[in-house]
Design an enzyme around this catalytic site. Structure first.
Site, mmCIF file in Angstrom:
data_model
loop_
_atom_site.group_PDB
_atom_site.id
_atom_site.type_symbol
_atom_site.label_atom_id
_atom_site.label_comp_id
_atom_site.label_asym_id
_atom_site.label_seq_id
_atom_site.Cartn_x
_atom_site.Cartn_y
_atom_site.Cartn_z
ATOM 1 N N GLY A 240 10.928 15.787 14.738
ATOM 2 C CA GLY A 240 11.386 15.745 13.222
ATOM 3 C C GLY A 240 12.492 15.268 12.651
ATOM 4 O O GLY A 240 12.607 15.052 11.619
ATOM 5 N N GLU A 274 10.653 17.504 21.241
ATOM 6 C CA GLU A 274 9.568 16.507 21.147
ATOM 7 C C GLU A 274 10.077 15.178 20.157
ATOM 8 O O GLU A 274 9.275 15.170 19.231
ATOM 9 C CB GLU A 274 8.269 17.210 20.560
ATOM 10 C CG GLU A 274 8.238 18.315 21.531
ATOM 11 C CD GLU A 274 6.785 19.058 20.988
ATOM 12 O OE1 GLU A 274 6.321 18.848 20.013
ATOM 13 O OE2 GLU A 274 6.279 19.952 21.817
ATOM 14 N N PRO A 275 11.039 14.759 20.201
ATOM 15 C CA PRO A 275 11.503 13.622 19.244
ATOM 16 C C PRO A 275 10.483 12.135 19.242
ATOM 17 O O PRO A 275 10.489 11.917 20.546
ATOM 18 C CB PRO A 275 12.827 13.561 19.663
ATOM 19 C CG PRO A 275 12.892 13.588 20.999
ATOM 20 C CD PRO A 275 12.039 14.762 21.217
ATOM 21 N N GLY A 276 10.243 11.965 18.428
ATOM 22 C CA GLY A 276 9.366 10.559 18.434
ATOM 23 C C GLY A 276 10.193 9.484 17.552
ATOM 24 O O GLY A 276 10.712 8.440 18.003
ATOM 25 N N TYR A 318 2.438 6.711 2.374
ATOM 26 C CA TYR A 318 3.711 7.678 2.326
ATOM 27 C C TYR A 318 4.497 7.209 1.349
ATOM 28 O O TYR A 318 5.694 7.806 1.136
ATOM 29 C CB TYR A 318 4.390 8.321 3.516
ATOM 30 C CG TYR A 318 3.803 8.608 4.443
ATOM 31 C CD1 TYR A 318 2.700 9.679 4.788
ATOM 32 C CD2 TYR A 318 3.717 7.763 5.845
ATOM 33 C CE1 TYR A 318 2.287 9.891 6.013
ATOM 34 C CE2 TYR A 318 3.147 7.785 7.166
ATOM 35 C CZ TYR A 318 2.101 9.066 7.129
ATOM 36 O OH TYR A 318 1.697 9.521 8.212
ATOM 37 N N CYS A 344 -8.363 -5.732 0.978
ATOM 38 C CA CYS A 344 -8.969 -5.699 -0.070
ATOM 39 C C CYS A 344 -8.753 -4.057 -0.600
ATOM 40 O O CYS A 344 -9.511 -3.472 -0.924
ATOM 41 C CB CYS A 344 -10.167 -5.862 -0.366
ATOM 42 S SG CYS A 344 -10.985 -6.522 1.098
ATOM 43 N N TYR A 373 5.583 4.821 14.339
ATOM 44 C CA TYR A 373 4.312 5.350 13.581
ATOM 45 C C TYR A 373 3.809 3.779 12.866
ATOM 46 O O TYR A 373 3.598 3.518 11.689
ATOM 47 C CB TYR A 373 4.501 6.192 12.362
ATOM 48 C CG TYR A 373 4.849 7.399 13.126
ATOM 49 C CD1 TYR A 373 4.038 8.071 13.718
ATOM 50 C CD2 TYR A 373 6.108 8.090 12.909
ATOM 51 C CE1 TYR A 373 4.435 9.277 14.400
ATOM 52 C CE2 TYR A 373 6.476 9.219 13.610
ATOM 53 C CZ TYR A 373 5.516 9.793 14.312
ATOM 54 O OH TYR A 373 5.931 11.147 14.854
#
Ligand code: LLP
Length: 414
Positions: A240, A274-276, A318, A344, A373
């Site tokens: 997060g 759990e860092p991404g 987002y 499209c 991501y």
């Protein structure tokens, strides 16, 4: 410092490698990652927790391209997987099952049974029903499965609503006020070793106090369970931690560690994270080529790229704002540009209303901070191929994913 350079008068570089050469050779859309920056960020986060017992489980969902996963495995990272596919990739990269935690709403029976068979480090269970299913599977195999309970601490995270996960109304985890009873029940089961408690309250959180509030609630639960005689080993506080997409200030690894250790250290339990995004986000860019320019009546210009929501979904999904650069600086006057993709859908945007020099067809645009991501969320919509990915290291680049072909796409169609 490792990473990307955009000198005012020169062409863009990655760790000294000329990105024009990379784009010329490999074509676009192209993701490019900096190996030194990935390692640097992993090490910085790792070191921030000092001597306190801890383990970084890189969140594979942020970017699970095998070349990146191998790199992080070699750097010493453990992994957080969200599916059988992510577990398989971690194993292929050389991780041991014991170095993987398996999180996720809706794990299938096959996924759970495989996790039990493999001896996954901890299955982060989402519900009473899932604990029950794991217990039965483990007993059927004459084993005990290592599990942690994912709790929902009902914490509001100041992030995009689509990536907040810690409120009561969200589908994730077990309400924290039901967790003690459920943990005591789980700890008494023959097929389960309850080794931890887990929470993840959202992504791209730039206020570490939010993460601290969640950590305090989880630590309090852990202390209660230790007092109850439950033999916990760890607290897993998920991922997060946010990054500065717009060049604004973002939390430091040291500040993050301070806030978490304040509340976790008194428990004496090992801290799992759990860092991404924080590790890989700033270490990747997307290079795209301008394929058309369309003046609008209001004086703005549509700059149509060969990359859109299929290559990079965050702006469409987002309203994410990523900094843009040109691969080679342009001397034309700045105008208001709407950078859009070729798909499209009107939502197919990369960046709206940017004051940038008007490019020409063939010029190349860089979308920054797309290491997390980005490629992981690419799709084949409009039959578009998954983009190619290059990793820069040791003064050269190598491809870690070739561009997908239409043969690749139809290979599994009957
Ligand atoms: N652990 C769990 C259980 C998670 O669900 C996530 C992210 C992470 C760790 C890693 O979070 P990070 O450190 O990367 O924030 N696609 C969205 C982000 C979705 C995050 C989902 N879960 C985006 O592009 O912003």
């Amino acid at each position: 410092m490792a990473g990307f350079g955009f000198p005012p008068g020169g062409t863009a570089t990655c760790d000294g490698v000329d990105l024009v050469a990379v784009a010329d050779a490999e074509g676009t859309p192209l993701y490019v990652y900096s190996e030194p920056l990935i390692i640097e960020r992993y090490r910085e986060l790792e070191a921030a927790f000092g001597d306190y017992p801890h383990r970084i489980h890189y969140a594979l969902k942020a970017n699970s391209t095998l070349g990146i996963v191998r790199l992080l495995h070699e750097a010493g990272s453990a992994f957080d997987a969200n599916s059988a596919g992510e577990i398989a990739v971690a194993l292929r990269a050389g991780a041991a099952p014991s170095e993987i935690v398996f999180t996720g709403v809706g794990k299938t029976a096959t996924e759970l049974d495989d996790a039990v068979r493999l001896g996954i480090g901890a299955i982060n269970a989402e519900s009473a029903g899932e604990l029950d299913r794991i217990d039965r599977m483990a007993r059927a195999r004459g084993r005990r499965a290592r599990v942690a309970l994912r709790v929902n601490p009902n914490v509001r995270a100041d992030t995009h609503p689509g990536i907040a996960t810690g409120r009561r109304s969200h589908k994730f985890g077990v309400p924290i006020d039901q967790a003690r009873a459920l943990c005591l029940e789980a700890a008494a089961r023959d097929g389960l070793d309850l080794v931890g408690v887990h929470a993840h309250v959202g992504s791209q959180i730039t206020n570490v106090e939010t993460l601290g509030r969640s950590a305090a609630l989880v630590a309090e639960l852990a202390r209660t369970l230790l007092g109850d005689g439950v033999d916990l080993e760890h607290i897993d506080l998920g991922g997060g931690l946010g990054i500065a997409y717009d060049g604004a200030a973002a939390p430091t690894a040291a500040g993050y560690a301070r806030v978490l250790l304040d509340v976790v250290a008194p428990t004496g339990l090992t801290l799992l994270l759990e860092p991404g995004r924080w590790i890989v986000g700033p270490a990747g860019i997307l290079v795209a080529t301008v394929v058309d320019i369309k003046p609008q009546r209001n004086g703005r210009h549509f700059v149509v790229l060969d990359a859109g929501m299929t290559e990079f979904l965050r702006p469409a999904l987002y309203d994410a704002e990523h900094c843009l650069e040109y691969l080679t600086p342009l001397a034309t006057p700045a105008v208001t540009c709407d950078f859009v993709g070729p798909i499209c859908e009107t939502t197919d945007v990369i960046a709206m209303a940017r004051s940038m020099p008007l490019p020409e067809v063939g010029d190349r645009v860089v979308v920054r901070d797309t290491g997390a991501y980005g490629s992981a969320m690419a799709s084949n919509y409009n039959r578009r191929p998954q983009p190619a990915e290059a990793l820069v290291g040791g003064g050269k680049w190598r491809m870690i994913r070739r561009r997908q072909t239409i043969d690749d796409q139809v290979a599994c169609e009957c």
